[in-house]
Design an enzyme around this catalytic site. Structure first.
Site, short mmCIF file in Angstrom:
data_model
loop_
_atom_site.label_atom_id
_atom_site.label_comp_id
_atom_site.label_asym_id
_atom_site.label_seq_id
_atom_site.Cartn_x
_atom_site.Cartn_y
_atom_site.Cartn_z
N HIS A 441 0.83 -1.21 0.00
CA HIS A 441 0.00 0.00 0.00
C HIS A 441 0.87 1.26 0.00
CE1 HIS A 441 -3.67 2.34 1.24
NE2 HIS A 441 -2.72 3.16 1.68
N GLU A 442 1.80 1.30 0.94
CA GLU A 442 2.62 2.51 1.06
C GLU A 442 3.56 2.68 -0.13
OE1 GLU A 442 1.93 4.71 3.12
OE2 GLU A 442 0.56 3.53 4.34
N HIS A 445 1.96 4.59 -2.70
CA HIS A 445 2.06 6.04 -2.52
C HIS A 445 3.39 6.57 -3.05
CE1 HIS A 445 -1.64 6.83 -0.42
NE2 HIS A 445 -1.37 5.97 0.55
#
Length: 648
Positions: A441-442, A445
Site C-alpha cells: 500500500h505505502e 504512494h
C-alpha cells in the site's frame, strides 16, 4: 480560498488539528496511525563517516543532517523569502494583475520552498540529537505561524480575486490552483482493561463469556458522553461557516472540492452500496447467529457478539495459521518482489544510490528512472527497520514535490518509514501478512509521488483530492492476493526457492473478503451518520443512532444506553462530513483492478497507461475525468460488489 494560494505546510498535521480543506497533507498513513502524534528518532552514521564526502543527488533540494543552527537559519531564510514574494504580489495594481505576476510567483515559491521546509521539519521526528529536534520544532512553529499569517492577508486576497475576474487566459491547472495488551490486576485478581480500542477489540473478539462481552461493549459505548454536547456545538458552528461561504450545509462545503462534489452524491453512493450488500450481509449474519445458538442456546444476538462470532466462523472456515504464513515473507524478498512488480508494471528502473548521505546506516536511497528513455523520474528513501524511539507505523512522507514547468522538471523525493525487524536471532526479519499488504500500500504512494508530472507543486505527488489519493495505494494491495505475484514475493525463510503454495494463495484471497459485507455495513453506518449530522441541522444524535443502526445493519439492534457518537472521533477531528472517503477510494480501486489488471496483472501496456493517465497528472486534472478516460467508461461500484460476492 487563501489557503490554496500560499506556501503549503506540507507536513504531518498535529493530532486534532488537521485542516479539512487543506489538500497539502503529504503524509499517507495507515489505519489508526492517522490519529497518532509522530515521535520518531533517527541516528546518523558512525563518527568515522562524518567527514567522508557524500555523493550529490542530482535534482534533489532536500537537505539532511542539518545542525540545529543550520535549521534555524534556513527557517529564517524561508520566511524572509516568502514574505518578499507575498509583499511583491500584494503590491501588484489591481488593473495590472496577470498570471506572471500573481500566480506564477506564488507557485514557484511553493515549489522551491517545500523541500526546504521539509528539511527543517522532519528532523524533529527523526533526529537522534535533542538540540536538533528542539531546533526543528521551533522552526516548525515559526514557519507555521508565518503561513497562518499569510493565509489571512487581505491584500493578497484582493489581488488574486481581481485575477479571477479578469481570467487572464488561465489554464485549467492555473484556475484550479487559484480557486498494549499488558493488563494490570485489580485487588480481587481480575484484569483491568482501559476503554481504548487496542484493549477492547481483543476482548470483543476473543472472550467466550457473552455477559462479559456485553458489559465491555456497553461501557465502551458510554464513554465520553460529555462529547455529544461538544459535537452538537461543533456541528452548529460548521453549518454557520458553510452558510457564510454560500453553501446550504457543511457537508456540501466539505465535499465541494472532492471527487464526490456534493453531499447528495455521497448519500447516493453510500445508500446504493448498502442496499447492494443486503443479501450478502443477511447470509453472513445468519451464519454467526447459528453458531451462537449452537454454543450459547437461545440468547439474543447483539452487536456485542459480532466480533467474537465473526472471528469464530472465519477460524473454522479457513484455519489460517498466520504464524506459519509469516515464515514465507522475509522482508528482503518481499521488498525485491515489490520492486520487480512495479518495475515491470510501470516501466521503471530502481537503483540504489551508493554513498548517499543518510541519517542512519540502515537507510537507503533509490533512484527511479524510466526504462525506455532512461530519464530520471524521482528518488525515494527507505527507512524500514526498527530502532529505539523511532515512529512505530508505516507511512510515506513527501520530501520534495515534483512538477513540470516550461519544459523542466523538478524531481520528486519521497520517504517511506516503517518499523520492521531487520533481523531476529541472526536471521532475516519476517513480515506478518498484514505487514506485507501494508508495505504494498505505502509503496503505491511512493510510486504515485515519484511519477507525478503536474504543472504545479500544489497538485503534485500526494497533494491530491483526498477522495482520490488513496486509490493507487489501495489498487496495489491487490497484488498481495494473486497467485503469480504472491509467489514472486514469497519464499520459505530457510529456503527462499520454495514460495507459498497455490492453495494458501487461494485461501488468503477468500479470507480477505469473508464477512466483508457486515464489516462494510458498519463502516457505511458511521459514514451515513456523519453525512446526516453535517447536512441537517438540529438532529437528535441519540435518536439518529437508534434509528439508523438496525436499518443499515440488517435488523441488528443498537445496544441500549450507548451513544457511539460520543466516541467517534472522525466526526469531530479531521474527517467531518468526509468519513466516506476510504470506502469511496476502495470501491474505485476495485473497479480499476477488475477491469484493467485482473486478467493480466503484469501487463506493461496497461501499467504505463495507468502511470501516464492517472498518476502523472497529479491533482491538476479532475479525478473522475482521469479515471473515466483510463477505464473507458464512468467508474462503477459493481466490480467491488462482485469481488465480495465471488469470494463468499
Amino acid at each position: 480560498m487563501l489557503a490554496a494560494l500560499f506556501v503549503s505546510r506540507s507536513r504531518v498535521e498535529k493530532m486534532g488539528k488537521q485542516q479539512k480543506r487543506d489538500r497539502s497533507n503529504l503524509i499517507a498513513l495507515t489505519g489508526a496511525a492517522a490519529l497518532l502524534a509522530i515521535a520518531v528518532n533517527f541516528a546518523i552514521s558512525a563518527i568515522n563517516n562524518k567527514h567522508r564526502k557524500k555523493k550529490e543527488i542530482p535534482g534533489s533540494n532536500v537537505r539532511v543532517n542539518l545542525t540545529a543552527s543550520q535549521i534555524l537559519k534556513l527557517a529564517e531564510s524561508i520566511i524572509k523569502k516568502s514574505k518578499q514574494v507575498h509583499d511583491a504580489v500584494a503590491s501588484v495594481p489591481l488593473d495590472k494583475v496577470a498570471y506572471v505576476n500573481v500566480i506564477l510567483p506564488l507557485a514557484e515559491l511553493e515549489a522551491q520552498q517545500f523541500p526546504l521546509i521539509q528539511s527543517c521539519v522532519f528532523p524533529k521526528w527523526l533526529s537522534a540529537f535533542e538540540d536538533v529536534r528542539k531546533a526543528s520544532a521551533e522552526a516548525d512553529r515559526k514557519i507555521d505561524a508565518h503561513i497562518s499569517m499569510c493565509r489571512k492577508r487581505e491584500d493578497i486576497y484582493r489581488v488574486v480575486k481581481a485575477l479571477t475576474v479578469t481570467g487572464d487566459g488561465l489554464s485549467t491547472d492555473a484556475k484550479n490552483f487559484t480557486h498494549f495488551l499488558s493488563l494490570e490486576k485489580s485487588k480481587d485478581g481480575k484484569r483491568k482493561i482501559i476503554l481504548k480500542s487496542h484493549q477492547i477489540l481483543p476482548v470483543l473478539e476473543l472472550c467466550k463469556v457473552g455477559s462479559t462481552r456485553r458489559a465491555v461493549a456497553i461501557s465502551y459505548g458510554r464513554r465520553c458522553e460529555a462529547n455529544v454536547t461538544i459535537l452538537e456545538k461543533l456541528i452548529q458552528l460548521r453549518h454557520k461557516l458553510a452558510r457564510l461561504l454560500g453553501f446550504a450545509n457543511y457537508a456540501d462545503y466539505a465535499t465541494d472540492v472532492r471527487m464526490a462534489k456534493s453531499s447528495s452524491k455521497v448519500f447516493e453512493f453510500l445508500e446504493s452500496l448498502s442496499a447492494s450488500l443486503n443479501d450478502l450481509a443477511y447470509r453472513e449474519l445468519s451464519m454467526v447467529k447459528a453458531l451462537k445458538k449452537k454454543e450459547e442456546g437461545e440468547c439474543p444476538f447483539g452487536m456485542e457478539d459480532l466480533p467474537y462470532y465473526v472471528k469464530r466462523v472465519k477460524d473454522q472456515q479457513f484455519r489460517m495459521n498466520f504464524g506459519v504464513i509469516k515464515q514465507y515473507f522475509p522482508i528482503n524478498l518481499v521488498l525485491s518482489g515489490i520492486f520487480k512488480i512495479c518495475q515491470d508494471l510501470f516501466g521503471l528502473d530502481f537503483k540504489e544510490v551508493e554513498g548517499a548521505e543518510v541519517w542512519h546506516p540502515d537507510v537507503q536511497l533509490f533512484s527511479a528512472s524510466d526504462l525506455s528513455s532512461k530519464g530520471l523520474v524521482g528518488y525515494f528513501y527507505l527507512d524500514l527497520y526498527s530502532r529505539v524511539g523511532k515512529y512505530a507505523h508505516t507511512c510515506v512522507i513527501a520530501l520534495q514535490n515534483g512538477l513540470l514547468n516550461n519544459g523542466s522538471r523538478q524531481i520528486p523525493v519521497a520517504l517511506l518509514v516503517s518499523q520492521f525487524e531487520k533481523k531476529v536471532d541472526g536471521h532475516p526479519g519476517l513480515l506478518q501478512f498484514p505487514e506485507v499488504v501494508n508495505l504494498f500500500h505505502e509503496f503505491g504512494h511512493v510510486i504515485h509521488h515519484i511519477c507525478n508530472c503536474a504543472s504545479f507543486a500544489k497538485f503534485s505527488g500526494l497533494r491530491l483530492d483526498p477522495d482520490f489519493v488513496e486509490i493507487p495505494a489501495l489498487l496495489m494491495e491487490n497484488w498481495c492476493y494473486e497467485n503469480l505475484s504472491l509467489r514472486l514475493i514469497s519464499g520459505f525463510h530457510q529456503d527462499i526457492t520454495k514460495p507459498i503454495k497455490d492453495e494458501l494463495c487461494k485461501s488468503l484471497k477468500k479470507w480477505r473478503c469473508s464477512f466483508s459485507a457486515l464489516k462494510l455495513k458498519q463502516e457505511i453506518f458511521y459514514c451515513l451518520f456523519d453525512q446526516v449530522i453535517h447536512s441537517t441541522e438540529n438532529v437528535d444524535i441519540s435518536g439518529l443512532f437508534k434509528h439508523l443502526y438496525p436499518k443499515v445493519m440488517v435488523g441488528l439492534p443498537l445496544l441500549e444506553g450507548i451513544n457511539p457518537a460520543s466516541c467517534f472521533p472522525r466526526t469531530a477531528i479531521g474527517y467531518e462530513a468526509t468519513c466516506y472517503s476510504h470506502i469511496w477510494s476502495e470501491v474505485f480501486a476495485a473497479d480499476i483492478f477488475a477491469l484493467k489488471f485482473h486478467d493480466d496483472i503484469f501487463n506493461l501496456q496497461t501499467g504505463l497507461q495507468f502511470r501516464n493517465k492517472v498518476l502523472a497528472p497529479g491533482g491538476g486534472k479532475d479525478p473522475i475525468e482521469m479515471l473515466s478516460e483510463f477505464l473507458g467508461r464512468d467508474p462503477s461500484i459493481q466490480a467491488f460488489l462482485d469481488s465480495k460476492a465471488d469470494t463468499n
